[in-house]
Design a protein around this motif. Structure first.
Motif, PDB file in Angstrom:
ATOM      1  N   HIS A 208       0.838  -1.203   0.000  1.00  0.00           N
ATOM      2  CA  HIS A 208       0.000   0.000   0.000  1.00  0.00           C
ATOM      3  C   HIS A 208       0.869   1.249   0.000  1.00  0.00           C
ATOM      4  O   HIS A 208       1.711   1.420   0.881  1.00  0.00           O
ATOM      5  N   ILE A 209       0.674   2.116  -0.994  1.00  0.00           N
ATOM      6  CA  ILE A 209       1.420   3.378  -1.007  1.00  0.00           C
ATOM      7  C   ILE A 209       0.717   4.325  -0.040  1.00  0.00           C
ATOM      8  O   ILE A 209      -0.457   4.644  -0.211  1.00  0.00           O
ATOM      9  N   GLU A 210       1.450   4.762   0.972  1.00  0.00           N
ATOM     10  CA  GLU A 210       0.839   5.607   2.005  1.00  0.00           C
ATOM     11  C   GLU A 210       1.111   7.081   1.801  1.00  0.00           C
ATOM     12  O   GLU A 210       0.303   7.920   2.183  1.00  0.00           O
ATOM     13  N   ASP A 211       2.271   7.388   1.234  1.00  0.00           N
ATOM     14  CA  ASP A 211       2.629   8.798   1.095  1.00  0.00           C
ATOM     15  C   ASP A 211       3.593   8.966  -0.077  1.00  0.00           C
ATOM     16  O   ASP A 211       4.320   8.014  -0.438  1.00  0.00           O
ATOM     17  N   ILE A 212       3.573  10.157  -0.658  1.00  0.00           N
ATOM     18  CA  ILE A 212       4.480  10.456  -1.777  1.00  0.00           C
ATOM     19  C   ILE A 212       5.035  11.854  -1.518  1.00  0.00           C
ATOM     20  O   ILE A 212       4.266  12.815  -1.424  1.00  0.00           O
ATOM     21  N   THR A 213       6.352  11.964  -1.423  1.00  0.00           N
ATOM     22  CA  THR A 213       6.918  13.302  -1.166  1.00  0.00           C
ATOM     23  C   THR A 213       8.035  13.622  -2.157  1.00  0.00           C
ATOM     24  O   THR A 213       8.813  12.747  -2.543  1.00  0.00           O
ATOM     25  N   MET A 221       9.801  10.315  -3.347  1.00  0.00           N
ATOM     26  CA  MET A 221       9.990   9.219  -2.385  1.00  0.00           C
ATOM     27  C   MET A 221       8.603   8.678  -2.024  1.00  0.00           C
ATOM     28  O   MET A 221       7.695   9.436  -1.698  1.00  0.00           O
ATOM     29  N   LEU A 222       8.470   7.362  -2.129  1.00  0.00           N
ATOM     30  CA  LEU A 222       7.191   6.731  -1.809  1.00  0.00           C
ATOM     31  C   LEU A 222       7.312   5.969  -0.506  1.00  0.00           C
ATOM     32  O   LEU A 222       8.281   5.225  -0.305  1.00  0.00           O
ATOM     33  N   HIS A 223       6.336   6.163   0.383  1.00  0.00           N
ATOM     34  CA  HIS A 223       6.299   5.399   1.630  1.00  0.00           C
ATOM     35  C   HIS A 223       5.355   4.226   1.414  1.00  0.00           C
ATOM     36  O   HIS A 223       4.193   4.421   1.067  1.00  0.00           O
ATOM     37  N   ILE A 242       0.004   7.832 -10.785  1.00  0.00           N
ATOM     38  CA  ILE A 242      -0.958   7.424  -9.760  1.00  0.00           C
ATOM     39  C   ILE A 242      -2.187   6.871 -10.492  1.00  0.00           C
ATOM     40  O   ILE A 242      -3.087   7.602 -10.887  1.00  0.00           O
ATOM     41  N   GLY A 243      -2.175   5.561 -10.683  1.00  0.00           N
ATOM     42  CA  GLY A 243      -3.286   4.878 -11.379  1.00  0.00           C
ATOM     43  C   GLY A 243      -4.045   4.056 -10.358  1.00  0.00           C
ATOM     44  O   GLY A 243      -4.305   2.877 -10.564  1.00  0.00           O
ATOM     45  N   ALA A 244      -4.382   4.705  -9.241  1.00  0.00           N
ATOM     46  CA  ALA A 244      -4.964   3.974  -8.104  1.00  0.00           C
ATOM     47  C   ALA A 244      -6.488   3.958  -8.137  1.00  0.00           C
ATOM     48  O   ALA A 244      -7.130   3.671  -7.133  1.00  0.00           O
ATOM     49  N   GLY A 245      -7.084   4.272  -9.302  1.00  0.00           N
ATOM     50  CA  GLY A 245      -8.542   4.263  -9.414  1.00  0.00           C
ATOM     51  C   GLY A 245      -9.152   5.232  -8.402  1.00  0.00           C
ATOM     52  O   GLY A 245      -8.747   6.396  -8.304  1.00  0.00           O
ATOM     53  N   GLY A 246     -10.105   4.725  -7.614  1.00  0.00           N
ATOM     54  CA  GLY A 246     -10.742   5.558  -6.594  1.00  0.00           C
ATOM     55  C   GLY A 246      -9.756   6.073  -5.554  1.00  0.00           C
ATOM     56  O   GLY A 246     -10.023   7.064  -4.869  1.00  0.00           O
ATOM     57  N   GLY A 247      -8.594   5.421  -5.440  1.00  0.00           N
ATOM     58  CA  GLY A 247      -7.586   5.827  -4.444  1.00  0.00           C
ATOM     59  C   GLY A 247      -6.685   6.951  -4.951  1.00  0.00           C
ATOM     60  O   GLY A 247      -5.828   7.453  -4.208  1.00  0.00           O
ATOM     61  N   SER A 248      -6.864   7.377  -6.206  1.00  0.00           N
ATOM     62  CA  SER A 248      -5.933   8.366  -6.788  1.00  0.00           C
ATOM     63  C   SER A 248      -6.034   9.735  -6.123  1.00  0.00           C
ATOM     64  O   SER A 248      -5.019  10.409  -5.935  1.00  0.00           O
ATOM     65  N   LEU A 249      -7.262  10.142  -5.778  1.00  0.00           N
ATOM     66  CA  LEU A 249      -7.427  11.483  -5.199  1.00  0.00           C
ATOM     67  C   LEU A 249      -6.633  11.621  -3.893  1.00  0.00           C
ATOM     68  O   LEU A 249      -5.911  12.597  -3.675  1.00  0.00           O
ATOM     69  N   THR A 250      -6.764  10.606  -3.029  1.00  0.00           N
ATOM     70  CA  THR A 250      -6.073  10.634  -1.742  1.00  0.00           C
ATOM     71  C   THR A 250      -4.562  10.761  -1.959  1.00  0.00           C
ATOM     72  O   THR A 250      -3.885  11.536  -1.274  1.00  0.00           O
ATOM     73  N   LEU A 251      -4.052  10.006  -2.934  1.00  0.00           N
ATOM     74  CA  LEU A 251      -2.606  10.039  -3.176  1.00  0.00           C
ATOM     75  C   LEU A 251      -2.180  11.357  -3.818  1.00  0.00           C
ATOM     76  O   LEU A 251      -1.116  11.889  -3.500  1.00  0.00           O
ATOM     77  N   LEU A 252      -3.033  11.892  -4.686  1.00  0.00           N
ATOM     78  CA  LEU A 252      -2.716  13.191  -5.298  1.00  0.00           C
ATOM     79  C   LEU A 252      -2.585  14.260  -4.208  1.00  0.00           C
ATOM     80  O   LEU A 252      -1.673  15.095  -4.239  1.00  0.00           O
ATOM     81  N   GLU A 253      -3.478  14.207  -3.228  1.00  0.00           N
ATOM     82  CA  GLU A 253      -3.418  15.194  -2.136  1.00  0.00           C
ATOM     83  C   GLU A 253      -2.101  15.075  -1.372  1.00  0.00           C
ATOM     84  O   GLU A 253      -1.527  16.058  -0.938  1.00  0.00           O
TER      85      GLU A 253
END
Ligand SMILES: Cc1cc2nc3c(=O)[nH]c(=O)nc-3n(C[C@H](O)[C@H](O)[C@H](O)COP(=O)(O)OP(=O)(O)OC[C@H]3O[C@@H](n4cnc5c(N)ncnc54)[C@H](O)[C@@H]3O)c2cc1C
Length: 497
Positions: A208-213, A221-223, A242-253
């Motif tokens: 699970h990708i939790e954070d991207i900085t 850097m991906l956590h 970020i091709g995470a479907g419904g999860g893309s918005l959270t990761l974009l933020e």
């Protein structure tokens, strides 16, 4: 200058059809790229791309009336229909290429030839369908479309839907024999399997990708959390999709890029009625789309659909919209609440205020009992028996809410690619028309993030090998359109049986 020197360390988040498509394009265009694909589930293509989570319609605008709205002067706006029909031909060309190269498992059929039809009743709707037909049939992409108001002929096409109707009922139908049913899950699994056999490609499941900085070096850097062991680790990339479907918005933020500010998401879940009677299933062979109810979102156009899933023939009716605060089918009920931040609270509130009709429609849908749902099916299949149907849960869609200067916030039903100014990160938001147009959407990602490379002869030649019509218009060039369509039909074995 060799632009491929940079952006060779690539991370694709999510193992759905979008990442899989981009992965293959990138591996072909940059053969020495290192590509890491991270997926939180244990199975590839198990969210929206899975066959049971979507309608499997090869969206070509043959039958979907929401792509051809009526203008105020009564004419039909076919702009979107032409674009989607062309984009689906592009997808078919790419899939035909993959098949011809033996990149996909020959045993797993992922696309089938199923007629695409529209069926409407009532004088106004019949007039609309006739005008729609007259506008579309002039274009090579739609030249095979048939139109009829004759009960007897329509009954030959779709007996199940015509039995039990008054013989003087005003109705009309169109038919495109070259429509398709697509198992997007199967094609995703095929693509990821091929990718994982390539040197430099690693597919990480249960991660699970939790954070991207963003690092000062310009790298990301991906956590990552290993969902089996609970271990945390990091990975680095100079290009992230970020091709995470419904999860893309959270990761974009999480990326904190300014281009991502002002976006919010509104989840809409789906349900189907699935037929359990094999005799009924065998008597219907088409995807038949009707007209959406007033106030309903465009993706909730009702349809009675033949599906071929893993070799089995099925019959589905729906979708019925629902509301859940999850952004992914396998997500958390906290998804919606956690996505609300200072930058999107106002656009979300404004979009909510502007879409009261949609809210009412969703409330109405959620309150429907199984019997209410069944009554709706009877409008399309009057002699349906309630004992032959059961309810199935479809995938989650997250519609885009976007900051708007004039309105404050707007709700959008399409897809949108958000990138940063240096093109080192791209996120895909939204869901429609989705998987059918995945190849064109991923070409747009390449245009935005690899603008110099895509102009190079090297990339152009490679893209033409994978997508023979690349750079040409199938809307305007009838000869090319027929040639390309015949070629894909042959390779994908879509000849009328
Ligand atoms: C009810 C319904 C009907 C539809 N009907 C059609 C149709 O008929 N035709 C059509 O063309 N399209 C249709 N679509 C749309 C289509 O399904 C989607 O556009 C497409 O599948 C999206 O693919 P994707 O790769 O972006 O997302 P997905 O297939 O959802 O893949 C995203 C992946 O990312 C993973 N992920 C999410 N967050 C993380 C994270 N933090 N870390 C790691 N992994 C993560 C998820 O587990 C998932 O596997 C429909 C969709 C729905 C919901």
């Amino acid at each position: 200058m060799d632009f491929t020197k940079s952006k060779k360390n690539i991370v694709l988040i999510g193992a759905g059809i979008m990442s899989a498509t981009l992965g293959i394009l990138l591996k072909k265009l940059i053969p020495d790229a290192n590509i890491d694909i991270y997926e939180r589930l244990d199975t590839v293509g198990a969210e929206s791309s899975d066959a049971w989570n979507n309608a499997g319609t090869g969206h070509s605008a043959f039958c979907e009336l929401n792509y051809t709205p009526e203008n105020a002067d009564g004419s039909i706006d076919i702009t979107k229909a032409l674009k989607i029909a062309e984009q689906f031909e592009i997808s078919k060309q790419f899939w035909a290429y993959l098949k011809a190269q033996n990149y996909l498992d020959a045993k797993e059929t992922f696309i089938n030839d199923i007629d695409h039809m529209s069926l409407v009743w009532g004088k106004e709707n019949v007039e609309y369908l006739k005008k729609r037909y007259q506008s579309l049939v002039q274009y090579p992409l739609f030249e095979e479309m048939l139109y009829s108001e004759e009960h007897e002929l329509i009954k030959e096409w779709i007996p199940l839907m015509m039995e039990g109707r008054a013989t003087d009922e005003t109705l009309a139908a169109t038919k495109m024999a070259i429509g398709t049913d697509v198992n997007f899950g199967a094609i995703t699994r095929g693509m990821i399997k091929w990718l994982s056999s390539c040197e430099g490609v690693n597919v990480h499941m249960g991660q699970h990708i939790e954070d991207i900085t963003l690092q000062s070096s310009g790298w990301w850097m991906l956590h990552i959390k290993d969902l089996k062991t609970g271990e945390d680790r990091s990975a680095y990339a100079d290009f992230v999709f970020i091709g995470a479907g419904g999860g893309s918005l959270t990761l974009l933020e999480k990326t904190d890029i300014p281009e991502g500010r002002g976006y919010g998401g509104f989840p809409v879940s789906g349900q189907w009625l699935r037929c359990t009677n094999s005799e009924v299933i065998s008597r219907h062979e088409a995807k038949v789309y009707g007209k959406a109810a007033v106030g309903s979102p465009p993706m909730s156009v009702p349809h009675l659909d033949t599906r071929i899933i893993n070799g089995e023939r099925c019959l589905l009716f729906g979708p019925y919209a629902g509301f859940s605060t999850k952004f992914l089918k396998e997500g958390s009920y906290m998804d919606l609440f956690l996505s609300i931040e200072m930058h999107n609270v106002w656009p979300m509130m404004r979009a909510g205020m502007k879409n009261i009709e949609l809210t009412k429609y969703l409330i109405n849908q959620v309150r429907q009992s199984f019997e209410d749902k069944f009554d709706y099916l009877k409008l399309y299949y009057p002699e349906a028996n309630i004992k032959d149907w059961k309810l199935e849960i479809a995938g989650q869609r997250v519609q885009i809410i976007k900051k708007d200067k004039k309105e404050g916030g707007v709700l959008k039903f399409g897809t949108e690619i958000v990138t940063n100014s240096s093109g080192t990160i791209a996120a895909l938001l939204g869901a429609s028309p989705g998987a059918s147009t995945s190849v064109s959407i991923m070409l747009d990602v390449l245009k935005k993030c690899f603008p110099e490379n895509i102009q190079s002869e090297n990339w152009k030649m490679k893209l033409i090998t994978m997508i023979p019509c690349y750079g040409q218009s199938l809307v305007e060039n009838g000869k090319l359109c027929r040639e390309m369509r015949n070629n894909s039909t042959k390779i994908l074995k879509l000849e009328d049986s």
